[in-house]
Design an enzyme around this catalytic site. Structure first.
Site, PDB file in Angstrom:
ATOM      1  N   GLY A  52       0.795  -1.225   0.000  1.00 20.17           N
ATOM      2  CA  GLY A  52       0.000   0.000   0.000  1.00 20.17           C
ATOM      3  C   GLY A  52       0.823   1.268   0.000  1.00 20.17           C
ATOM      4  CB  CYS A  53       4.201   2.133   0.933  1.00 17.52           C
ATOM      5  SG  CYS A  53       3.723   2.157   2.659  1.00 17.52           S
ATOM      6  CB  ALA A  54       3.711   5.223  -3.824  1.00 17.10           C
ATOM      7  CB  SER A  55       8.349   4.925  -1.327  1.00 13.81           C
ATOM      8  OG  SER A  55       8.116   6.197  -1.854  1.00 13.81           O
TER       9      SER A  55
END
Length: 145
Positions: A52-55
């Protein structure tokens, strides 16, 4: 620098109260991230990656003992400077606390009170929420034993 020498959430909150400019606050958060201990390549794996984290964000959870007296400590890292700082703030809130405290504490509310809600992109806010959810799930698992 070890996790024990990282600033507490109270230290971070006090620093934010003294820094009016958001550009300066971002620099402070980035510095917090630079002070996080580096994870080993073995720790930067799919099991520890936060979904769920873009990075890329990795969280390693350590549980003192399962059950009602469980204390959790965390290690974390990201490949993005500002996100690594957000990891540091999140760990300052949760690491070293009981599973019950972690389950009962919504760090996203603290992020909002510090003004991050207005100053993070929706994508970064979702990433912070994903980190918090992951930590709280780990604490729930530790409570269940």
């Amino acid at each position: 620098m070890t996790a024990a020498t990282l600033p507490t959430i109270d230290d971070i909150t006090e620093a934010f109260a003294l820094i009016d400019d958001w550009e300066e606050r971002y620099r402070y958060v980035i510095e917090l991230g630079k002070n996080l201990p580096t994870l080993t390549p073995e720790q930067r794996n799919e099991t520890n990656r936060v979904r769920g984290c873009a990075s890329n964000v990795w969280l390693v959870t350590h549980v003192s003992q399962p059950g009602p007296d469980a204390v959790l400590t965390f290690e974390g890292e990201s490949d993005a400077h500002i996100v690594k700082g957000l990891v540091a703030v999140t760990l300052a809130i949760y690491s070293g606390h009981t599973a019950r405290f972690i389950v009962d504490t919504d760090a996203f509310e603290l992020f909002k009170s510090l003004g991050f809600e207005q100053h993070l992109t929706p994508q970064r806010s979702n990433g912070v929420r994903s980190m918090i959810d992951r930590i709280r799930r780990d604490a729930q698992g530790a409570l269940a034993g």
